[in-house]
Design an enzyme around this catalytic site. Structure first.
Site, mmCIF file in Angstrom:
data_model
loop_
_atom_site.group_PDB
_atom_site.id
_atom_site.type_symbol
_atom_site.label_atom_id
_atom_site.label_comp_id
_atom_site.label_asym_id
_atom_site.label_seq_id
_atom_site.Cartn_x
_atom_site.Cartn_y
_atom_site.Cartn_z
ATOM 1 C CG LEU A 207 -1.923 -1.073 1.448
ATOM 2 C CD1 LEU A 207 -2.517 -0.981 2.850
ATOM 3 C CD2 LEU A 207 -3.004 -0.968 0.397
ATOM 4 C CG HIS A 208 2.523 3.284 -3.102
ATOM 5 N ND1 HIS A 208 2.056 2.218 -3.827
ATOM 6 C CD2 HIS A 208 2.767 4.269 -4.012
ATOM 7 C CE1 HIS A 208 2.025 2.523 -5.108
ATOM 8 N NE2 HIS A 208 2.453 3.778 -5.259
ATOM 9 N NE ARG A 209 -1.817 3.658 -7.253
ATOM 10 C CZ ARG A 209 -1.062 4.276 -8.142
ATOM 11 N NH1 ARG A 209 -0.954 5.584 -8.104
ATOM 12 N NH2 ARG A 209 -0.417 3.610 -9.077
#
Length: 389
Positions: A207-209
């Site tokens: 996850l990074h957005r």
């Protein structure tokens, strides 16, 4: 024989994976001289230099050292530094990849200096202009002289935007070249064994957005769902630096640390990360590349986004878009064996870099068609018609 001076631009982690196969193919060609340009957009050791090492790339010929900053500052800093580099040693072709700020910035420099620009992974569209990557794609494809696409939908998007068909060549998916380039090392990595996951069913999470991790409400909801999922299937979660910072800021680290069957680990290099993906029962992500890799490998993928610029991973592959609330039901479907198997899209075969090299030679050196070039697919009249519908 004339030698083309070609700049290959790398900036962020996915860029390195896309540049590596092309670098290795072009490096062997007597008709070109390469300059590997690292803009420095990502500077974390685990997110940059490690990927050069894993993908057998040499140190960059030019490091712009841009670092982080706002979108505007980062774009401006890349433009200033790269314009100076081009003025000192002008290339015959600038090859940009993907959709990060450096991609657009170097394309802008090339356009203003009248240097031909080629975009690898052109034509991808999510339809969501709130994503900075979508703006970067649109601008880069508008400026590019050569557009190398991975799939028919990308051809159609470009045709609908009025790009002349002679600028477009479908070459396939360069990410698959990266995987095949490193396949032996990936298989031998041992990362699954080190984490105690060998011969066990598990899921990989990334996850990074910003829409998922930059504010407390969505990130808290995702953490809660991951903890619920871990009761069904062990999870391993290599945490992006941006995500870790926000988990700490929102007081969520202890919830993850206390959850059984959920391993939170540091970011991994490409080889070790793909060793995890290859053995996974499923992947949960908001990344772009993992959607493609799981489709190629036939692994179910749950993408935590409302849109994707890679719809072929849904129409032909194993990927599906889900919300946080939809994660657990989707996992139950996968565990019950009710997930579509999918298939590998055409030209996702590990030979994209060879097709790109052949297309450069044909276009810029007017060389006779190469065997590899015969497998490249130009946009057809039928695709252009559909794209304008």
């Amino acid at each position: 024989m004339q030698r083309l001076r070609i700049d290959l631009i790398a900036a962020a982690r996915p860029n390195f994976m896309k540049v590596a196969p092309l670098f290795h193919v072009l490096h062997e060609q007597p008709w070109c001289r390469l300059r590997l340009v690292h803009t420095g957009q990502h500077y974390d050791q685990n997110m940059s230099e490690a990927f050069f090492r894993d993908l057998k790339l040499p140190p960059p010929d030019l490091h712009l050292g841009v670092g982080s900053g706002s979108h505007a500052k980062q774009t401006a800093d890349v433009m200033l530094a790269y314009e100076e580099a081009c003025a000192a040693d002008r290339p015959d072709l600038v090859v940009v990849v993907g959709d990060v700020n450096s991609t657009m910035a170097c394309a802008l420099v090339g356009a203003k200096l009248h240097i031909p620009i080629a975009h690898l992974e052109a034509g991808l569209r999510s339809g969501d202009r709130r994503m900075p990557e979508e703006i970067n794609r649109l601008v880069t494809d508008t400026l590019a002289d050569i557009l190398w696409t991975p799939s028919p939908d990308a051809d159609e998007h470009l045709a609908a935007e009025g790009v002349p068909p002679e600028k477009i060549t479908r070459v396939g998916n360069i990410m698959i070249d990266s995987y095949e380039l490193m396949r032996e090392r990936i298989d031998a990595s041992g990362e699954r064994r080190r984490l105690g996951l060998e011969n066990h069913a598990y899921a990989v999470v990334t996850l990074h957005r910003p829409s998922n991790v930059d504010t407390p409400t969505p990130l808290t909801a995702l953490v809660d769902q991951l903890i619920r999922m871990a009761a069904r299937l062990p999870l391993v979660f290599p945490v992006h630096p941006r995500t870790r910072k926000n988990l700490e800021a929102f007081g969520l680290c202890s919830k993850l640390a206390d959850a059984p069957n959920l391993q939170v680990i540091e970011p991994l290099g490409y080889v070790d990360f793909m060793n995890l993906v290859c053995g996974a029962h499923l992947a949960i992500t908001d990344s772009g590349g993992i959607q493609e890799e799981t489709t190629y490998l036939g692994i179910p993928c749950l993408t935590l986004r409302t849109t994707t610029e890679r719809p072929i991973t849904i129409t032909e592959g194993t990927n599906r878009l889900v919300t946080a609330a939809g994660l657990v039901p989707a996992v139950d479907e996968i565990l019950a064996g009710r997930w579509p198997q999918g298939r590998k899209p055409r030209l996702w075969d590990g030979h994209t870099a060879a097709r790109v090299a052949a297309d450069i030679r044909r276009r810029l050196l007017r060389a006779p068609p190469h065997v590899a070039e015969a497998t490249a697919v130009p946009a057809t009249a039928h695709q252009r018609t559909r794209g304008n519908a």
